[in-house]
Design a protein around this motif. Structure first.
Motif, mmCIF file in Angstrom:
data_model
loop_
_atom_site.group_PDB
_atom_site.id
_atom_site.type_symbol
_atom_site.label_atom_id
_atom_site.label_comp_id
_atom_site.label_asym_id
_atom_site.label_seq_id
_atom_site.Cartn_x
_atom_site.Cartn_y
_atom_site.Cartn_z
ATOM 1 N N PRO A 178 -4.253 -2.137 12.236
ATOM 2 C CA PRO A 178 -5.040 -3.364 12.314
ATOM 3 C C PRO A 178 -4.446 -4.318 13.346
ATOM 4 N N ASP A 179 -5.295 -4.886 14.174
ATOM 5 C CA ASP A 179 -4.860 -5.847 15.186
ATOM 6 C C ASP A 179 -4.915 -7.238 14.574
ATOM 7 N N LEU A 180 -3.883 -7.581 13.816
ATOM 8 C CA LEU A 180 -3.855 -8.851 13.089
ATOM 9 C C LEU A 180 -3.809 -10.053 14.025
ATOM 10 N N ASP A 181 -3.493 -9.820 15.290
ATOM 11 C CA ASP A 181 -3.479 -10.914 16.263
ATOM 12 C C ASP A 181 -4.892 -11.418 16.583
ATOM 13 N N ARG A 182 -5.916 -10.656 16.225
ATOM 14 C CA ARG A 182 -7.304 -11.094 16.459
ATOM 15 C C ARG A 182 -7.733 -12.191 15.495
ATOM 16 N N LEU A 183 -6.995 -12.356 14.419
ATOM 17 C CA LEU A 183 -7.352 -13.364 13.426
ATOM 18 C C LEU A 183 -6.980 -14.759 13.916
ATOM 19 N N PRO A 184 -7.807 -15.754 13.598
ATOM 20 C CA PRO A 184 -7.491 -17.118 14.043
ATOM 21 C C PRO A 184 -6.207 -17.652 13.405
ATOM 22 N N ASP A 185 -5.938 -17.274 12.177
ATOM 23 C CA ASP A 185 -4.716 -17.696 11.489
ATOM 24 C C ASP A 185 -3.840 -16.477 11.266
ATOM 25 N N LYS A 186 -2.562 -16.616 11.624
ATOM 26 C CA LYS A 186 -1.638 -15.505 11.389
ATOM 27 C C LYS A 186 -1.471 -15.287 9.898
ATOM 28 N N PRO A 187 -1.462 -14.009 9.454
ATOM 29 C CA PRO A 187 -1.247 -13.754 8.023
ATOM 30 C C PRO A 187 0.196 -14.048 7.641
ATOM 31 N N GLY A 188 0.433 -14.217 6.363
ATOM 32 C CA GLY A 188 1.794 -14.400 5.868
ATOM 33 C C GLY A 188 2.584 -13.116 6.044
ATOM 34 N N HIS A 189 3.814 -13.129 5.601
ATOM 35 C CA HIS A 189 4.689 -11.971 5.779
ATOM 36 C C HIS A 189 4.622 -10.980 4.632
ATOM 37 N N SER A 190 4.023 -11.339 3.528
ATOM 38 C CA SER A 190 4.008 -10.435 2.377
ATOM 39 C C SER A 190 3.026 -9.285 2.605
ATOM 40 N N VAL A 191 3.253 -8.211 1.881
ATOM 41 C CA VAL A 191 2.353 -7.057 1.962
ATOM 42 C C VAL A 191 0.948 -7.473 1.542
ATOM 43 N N ARG A 192 0.836 -8.270 0.489
ATOM 44 C CA ARG A 192 -0.479 -8.746 0.033
ATOM 45 C C ARG A 192 -1.210 -9.496 1.149
ATOM 46 N N GLU A 236 6.986 -3.201 -4.696
ATOM 47 C CA GLU A 236 6.321 -4.317 -4.029
ATOM 48 C C GLU A 236 5.031 -3.856 -3.338
ATOM 49 N N ILE A 237 5.111 -2.743 -2.632
ATOM 50 C CA ILE A 237 3.946 -2.200 -1.923
ATOM 51 C C ILE A 237 2.884 -1.744 -2.921
ATOM 52 N N ALA A 238 3.287 -1.000 -3.937
ATOM 53 C CA ALA A 238 2.331 -0.491 -4.933
ATOM 54 C C ALA A 238 1.609 -1.635 -5.640
ATOM 55 N N GLU A 239 2.339 -2.675 -6.020
ATOM 56 C CA GLU A 239 1.715 -3.811 -6.699
ATOM 57 C C GLU A 239 0.734 -4.532 -5.783
ATOM 58 N N ALA A 240 1.081 -4.684 -4.513
ATOM 59 C CA ALA A 240 0.187 -5.349 -3.560
ATOM 60 C C ALA A 240 -1.098 -4.542 -3.366
ATOM 61 N N VAL A 241 -0.967 -3.226 -3.227
ATOM 62 C CA VAL A 241 -2.150 -2.377 -3.052
ATOM 63 C C VAL A 241 -3.029 -2.446 -4.294
ATOM 64 N N THR A 242 -2.429 -2.384 -5.475
ATOM 65 C CA THR A 242 -3.186 -2.457 -6.723
ATOM 66 C C THR A 242 -3.951 -3.769 -6.830
ATOM 67 N N GLU A 243 -3.324 -4.862 -6.420
ATOM 68 C CA GLU A 243 -3.966 -6.169 -6.510
ATOM 69 C C GLU A 243 -5.060 -6.362 -5.458
ATOM 70 N N VAL A 244 -4.786 -5.986 -4.224
ATOM 71 C CA VAL A 244 -5.702 -6.289 -3.118
ATOM 72 C C VAL A 244 -6.768 -5.218 -2.928
ATOM 73 N N CYS A 245 -6.399 -3.968 -3.065
ATOM 74 C CA CYS A 245 -7.366 -2.884 -2.843
ATOM 75 C C CYS A 245 -7.096 -1.757 -3.837
ATOM 76 N N PRO A 246 -7.443 -2.000 -5.104
ATOM 77 C CA PRO A 246 -7.163 -1.014 -6.157
ATOM 78 C C PRO A 246 -7.742 0.363 -5.837
ATOM 79 N N GLY A 247 -6.943 1.367 -6.114
ATOM 80 C CA GLY A 247 -7.402 2.735 -5.938
ATOM 81 C C GLY A 247 -7.185 3.297 -4.550
ATOM 82 N N LEU A 248 -6.827 2.468 -3.593
ATOM 83 C CA LEU A 248 -6.611 2.954 -2.237
ATOM 84 C C LEU A 248 -5.319 3.764 -2.194
ATOM 85 N N VAL A 249 -5.389 4.969 -1.672
ATOM 86 C CA VAL A 249 -4.214 5.818 -1.545
ATOM 87 C C VAL A 249 -3.334 5.219 -0.452
#
Length: 184
Positions: free
Chosen positions: A10-24, A60-73
């Motif tokens: 993902p090209d996160l630099d395309r976003l107007p606001d930089k995302p935070g540093h957390s996986v979520r 940390e990664i597993a919890e973030a994936v479960t919260e943000v995009c459940p079921g994603l491998v």
């Protein structure tokens, strides 16, 4: 039976606001970039261990994936200190990236058995590229400013069948990736 794999960072630099540093935060940002987020079969998430136990980063990664995009491998990539430790193992690639493939100056790189215990692999890699270039003055300054690009190039040049295979973090990543691909 082969699989077609399309890698799309993902090209996160395309976003107007930089995302935070957390996986979520980064997962949410990647979702905002793609209307087709649900078509991904697998995401690979890099998070340096930075002195934390790898299992803590996995959780940390597993919890973030479960919260943000459940079921994603997902597959965690967790170098013991930093990803740069993996890149310290190919002296010839470092010389090529430095623009001096035939250089002979000693780079003082660690053996594979010590690469994951280097206190600051990023600083060592940056120094190794500078040393390998044998540049001075402005040329060296220009080279130093290109470190992010040179690091990305080294990652592309990574010899997956080479010394990196000896690293515990690489072994864990490749095992996790095999299991994830087999689950699809």
């Amino acid at each position: 039976m082969g699989r077609e794999i399309l890698v799309t960072p993902p090209d996160l630099d395309r976003l107007p606001d930089k995302p935070g540093h957390s996986v979520r935060d980064k997962l949410r940002a990647a979702q905002r970039l793609s209307d087709e987020w649900q078509v991904y079969d697998l995401v690979i998430i890099h998070r340096d261990s930075d002195g934390n136990p790898p299992e803590r980063r996995r959780t940390e990664i597993a919890e973030a994936v479960t919260e943000v995009c459940p079921g994603l491998v997902h597959v965690p990539v967790i170098p013991v200190r930093m990803l740069e430790a993996w890149l310290l193992l190919n002296q010839q690639a470092i010389r090529e990236v430095a623009g001096n493939p035939n250089g002979k100056v000693a780079l003082d790189l660690p053996k594979a058995t010590r690469a994951e215990s280097v206190p600051d692999p990023k600083a060592l890699l940056k120094q190794a590229i500078a040393t390998a270039s044998e540049d001075r003055g402005r040329r060296l300054e220009k080279l130093q400013k290109r470190f992010p690009e040179n690091r990305a190039r080294l990652l592309q040049m990574l010899d997956r069948a080479g010394p990196v295979q000896q690293l515990a973090s690489w072994q864990a990543f490749t095992q996790d990736l095999r299991e994830a691909l087999n689950s699809l």
